[in-house]
Design an enzyme around this catalytic site. Structure first.
Site, PDB file in Angstrom:
ATOM      1  NE  ARG A  68       4.835  -2.382   0.148  1.00  0.00           N
ATOM      2  CZ  ARG A  68       4.873  -3.687  -0.067  1.00  0.00           C
ATOM      3  NH1 ARG A  68       5.763  -4.187  -0.934  1.00  0.00           N
ATOM      4  NH2 ARG A  68       4.056  -4.510   0.556  1.00  0.00           N
ATOM      5  CG  HIS A  72       7.489  -2.805   4.662  1.00  0.00           C
ATOM      6  ND1 HIS A  72       6.940  -4.063   4.550  1.00  0.00           N
ATOM      7  CD2 HIS A  72       6.584  -1.959   4.117  1.00  0.00           C
ATOM      8  CE1 HIS A  72       5.761  -3.973   3.955  1.00  0.00           C
ATOM      9  NE2 HIS A  72       5.527  -2.704   3.680  1.00  0.00           N
ATOM     10  CG  ASN A  97       8.732  -7.338   5.317  1.00  0.00           C
ATOM     11  OD1 ASN A  97       8.071  -6.325   5.110  1.00  0.00           O
ATOM     12  ND2 ASN A  97       9.394  -7.533   6.449  1.00  0.00           N
ATOM     13  CG  HIS A 199      -0.573   3.692  -0.623  1.00  0.00           C
ATOM     14  ND1 HIS A 199      -1.566   3.091   0.111  1.00  0.00           N
ATOM     15  CD2 HIS A 199       0.589   3.119  -0.209  1.00  0.00           C
ATOM     16  CE1 HIS A 199      -1.039   2.196   0.942  1.00  0.00           C
ATOM     17  NE2 HIS A 199       0.272   2.198   0.760  1.00  0.00           N
TER      18      HIS A 199
END
Length: 328
Positions: A68, A72, A97, A199
């Site tokens: 992740r 990001h 975040n 996911h």
């Protein structure tokens, strides 16, 4: 419509700008190559992999947290490790975040320390490349595909809260919103769906999807009702905001295509997950990945390789940070 020299000149200028921008983007990632550290730090991949393995032995969260973190980072200012920088106005402090798990940051820090303990590698490998390698390694540790990583990124010097605004997909996004955001980074709808398959790992805090199980209209009709009732048990009203649940209710610790099979059953946790199946424009791709784990893996490798090229800094456009989490 009257065609004038002024309009013709304006159009030529716009076309030139698009060409120059495209050339800059392509030329930047064209400088990336798999053997970038062959002469300066030939053991970079094995050193990073070992550090990631050690971190994984401490906690499974290493896997989803690192994956992740990479996403990001790349979606904001490109893959330049700017998400790691610390200051009073940094990317990592933006509300979008704040849920990034500390284990992702620690994975990069540990790998950086391992590299710096090797005299030939000290201060030779960028934090951006370390994060890209660590991401590949955590996917493999979870049973997903291992793949070649292009290297040669430089680290960014700038990190601001403002740069994160409207740059990351939200849980309530519909297909058009997802496609628009991913397309801005040169990623196709198929790329977006494949990357959403990440996911299959990780977790989410209850507040990110509570509207689907507690709205005034009742349970979201696109959500499997039995699954929704289970979610209510795990996330009751006024639940502790620190409580988190697995995003994949079937194989939460394995990188596989179960995510897409869950979507077929109405078990996508976010609106942005389930819409991939309910929208006819993306449904066939979900069905393809649900029926073939190898098709998903192949698409994921292609997509994450393209993601790793987004906004990269190369040559003299960035730096090699001595400390990945330094204050900029």
């Amino acid at each position: 419509m009257v065609w004038t020299r002024e309009k013709e000149s304006k159009m030529k200028t716009q076309m030139l700008c698009v060409f120059v921008l495209s050339f800059f983007v392509v030329s930047s990632y064209a400088q990336l190559r798999q053997n970038f550290y062959q002469t300066t730090c030939p053991n970079v991949e094995s050193i990073v992999r070992s550090a990631v393995n050690k971190k994984f032995q401490q906690t499974f969260v290493t896997i989803p947290a690192t994956l992740r973190l990479f996403f990001h980072d790349c979606f904001v200012r490109g893959c330049d490790a700017s998400v790691l920088l610390a200051n009073t106005n940094a990317e990592k402090d933006h509300p979008d975040n704040l849920s990034l798990a500390g284990d992702g940051f620690d994975t990069v820090i540990k790998a950086k320390a391992a590299l710096d303990s090797n005299p030939s590698c000290r201060n030779k490998v960028s934090c951006a490349d370390i994060l890209a390698l660590a991401t590949r390694d955590v996917v493999a540790l979870a049973g997903g595909p291992s793949y070649k990583v292009e290297l040669g990124r430089r680290d960014g010097r700038i990190s601001t809260i403002a740069s994160v605004q409207h740059r990351l997909p939200h849980p309530d996004f519909k297909l058009d919103q997802l496609n628009t955001m991913f397309a801005a980074h040169g990623l196709s709808q198929t790329d977006m769906i494949a990357l959403s398959g990440a996911h299959t790992l990780g977790f989410s805090h209850c507040g990110r999807f509570s509207g689907r199980i507690y709205s005034k209209k009742g349970i979201d009709p696109t959500l499997n009702r039995q699954y929704a009732l289970q979610l209510r048990q795990m996330c009751p009203l006024n639940v502790d905001p620190r409580i988190a649940i697995n995003m994949d209710p079937t194989t939460p610790r394995t990188f596989d295509n179960a995510y897409f099979q869950n979507l077929q059953q109405g078990k996508g946790l976010f609106v942005s997950d389930q819409i991939l199946f309910t929208d006819s424009r993306s449904k066939s791709t979900v069905n393809q990945f649900a029926s073939s784990n190898s098709a998903f893996n192949q698409a994921f490798v292609n997509a994450i390789t393209k993601l790793g090229r987004v906004g990269v800094l190369t040559g003299n456009n960035g730096e090699i940070r001595r400390v990945c989490t330094r204050t900029n």
